[in-house]
Design an enzyme around this catalytic site. Sequence first.
Site, PDB file in Angstrom:
ATOM      1  N   ASP A 199       0.836  -1.194   0.000  1.00 45.46           N
ATOM      2  CA  ASP A 199       0.000   0.000   0.000  1.00 45.46           C
ATOM      3  C   ASP A 199       0.875   1.249   0.000  1.00 45.46           C
ATOM      4  O   ASP A 199       2.100   1.183   0.092  1.00 45.46           O
ATOM      5  CB  ASP A 199      -0.957  -0.014   1.196  1.00 45.46           C
TER       6      ASP A 199
ATOM      7  N   ASP B  65       0.392   3.941 -20.265  1.00 45.56           N
ATOM      8  CA  ASP B  65       0.159   2.538 -20.585  1.00 45.56           C
ATOM      9  C   ASP B  65      -0.455   2.420 -21.987  1.00 45.56           C
ATOM     10  O   ASP B  65      -1.345   3.184 -22.356  1.00 45.56           O
ATOM     11  CB  ASP B  65      -0.793   1.933 -19.544  1.00 45.56           C
TER      12      ASP B  65
ATOM     13  N   GLU C  56       4.742   3.824 -22.956  1.00 44.68           N
ATOM     14  CA  GLU C  56       4.889   2.392 -23.216  1.00 44.68           C
ATOM     15  C   GLU C  56       4.294   2.176 -24.597  1.00 44.68           C
ATOM     16  O   GLU C  56       3.076   2.147 -24.761  1.00 44.68           O
ATOM     17  CB  GLU C  56       4.148   1.539 -22.180  1.00 44.68           C
TER      18      GLU C  56
END
Length: 543
Positions: free
Chosen positions: A39, A212, A276
């Site tokens: 976390d 992404d 990416e």
Amino acid sequence: MTTRNPTQLASDDDWWRSAAIYQVYVRSFADANGDGIGDLAGLRERLPYLRDLGVDALWLTPFYPSPMIDGGYDVADYRDVDPLFGTLTDFDNVIVDAHALGLRIIVDLVPNHTSSEHPWFQAARTAAPGSPERARYVFAEGRGVAGELPPNDWESVFGGPAWTQLADGQWYLHLFDPAQPDLNWRNPEVRAEFADVLRFWLDRGVDGFRIDVAHGLIKAEGLPDVGFGQLTGQRQVELLGKRRLPYFDQDEVHDIYRTWRPILDSYPGSRMAVAEAWAETPQRLARYIGPDELHQAFSFDFLDAHWSADSFRKVIDTALAESVIVGAPTTWVLSNHDKQRHVTRYGDGPEGLRRARAAALLMLALPGCAYLYQGEELGLPEVLDLPDDLRQDPQYLRTGQSRDGCRVPIPWNGELAPYGFGPAGSALSWLPAPATWRELSVRAQTGVSDSTLELYRTALRIRRTHPALSVSSARITWQETDPGILAFTRSAAGTALTCVVNISDEPAAVAEYGEPLVASTALTERDAGYLVPVDAAAWFERR
């Protein structure tokens, strides 16, 4: 609109050109509340470790609200933190503490698709075909007599068809899991939404974004067939980076990033973005980079290089040549959350570790930006024997291939799993660490001169402070060597640093490059020089 005014690091317009950036897979880095899942509070507690390691910035994998079908890359809300990982206050605290320690923060942005639980897709499910709600996603009519067949032959990267049919007969596109419907980036509403998402996190103090599937946002008009796939006995994903697909690397995608760059540039502190992206040629990949688009794009050729001098030399020469053309730094990567760890790729066991340590010195000596994946500084191998019932990678169910083995929580201390991943009395980690990892923990390696952790700390310190390595120039000078040996020199301020990597079958004699600064394996003195062992690398300095 966020009104916070977080403290920024002192402006350094070129910080991203030569940074060492550490990828934090949040779920597997550190667990503060003892539930077995990493976390943000756990990350915050471990920030001093990352400062002492010697990295410049952290890239955080998605921590947004998500059903976690694909490890958080299925986002249900782009402006919040999943309770699994904490709260927005926890995130703000990470930013403040990281900046106080001189660390920048890059966050993952997932713009190609949302979660199927995102409010937009929930509305699209119940809306009529042709509605504004459906126009936010890629919906199409099916083929066949009654539309019972998918609109085209596109395949999911995770295996199987890239289309799912709703009860009313329309199909929606998902280039990954059915729980990850693709957005329609030809819709101005989608573009406006993500411009606002960028500002939301920039206002909170993030220093950059990792984008992404940056190559996937625009799909070809008319949704044409690929003409390659199941009927040929092969998968379309095999064409990734080899041929342009109608759903990847379309020319119009660059229009999107040309609208994002002014947003980034409008904030102080040299905010950046790295793509990416996969493209069929280095030239097409280079189009994502420039003063009017993105700052960097990942080059995966270095990661995919074979363990041979010729393979590495070809990749390095090509990447540096493209870097000069586009005026942006090359990015070097050995491992990440989607690829098998390089210790295992290079042979596993002692051989794989020797080669991985040598590859680290090779990467960190090269000009440009180095991306490290959490745990590689510990020499962690891939975990190949995870029980099937614990695997959570969605592509495992479709193809039998799993990325879970590189996502096992890293070991911090102790004799028993989960090796200090959480506080005493914590639940077992969400993926189990093997018994052999107790010898690879941070505590076990700290202060041990020949450990992989201390190798990384030493190399990163030299990389940051040595005049020849701290400059962002892409120029290197290759040295004449015997077959199987790589040697290149970087020079600045009257000093020269030479990196020698021995990928041959016998020790390499080195005498002309000066004295060693760091070596992946102990060197042997010989006559007026040194022997570099097989599968080893060393940095030499000459003043």
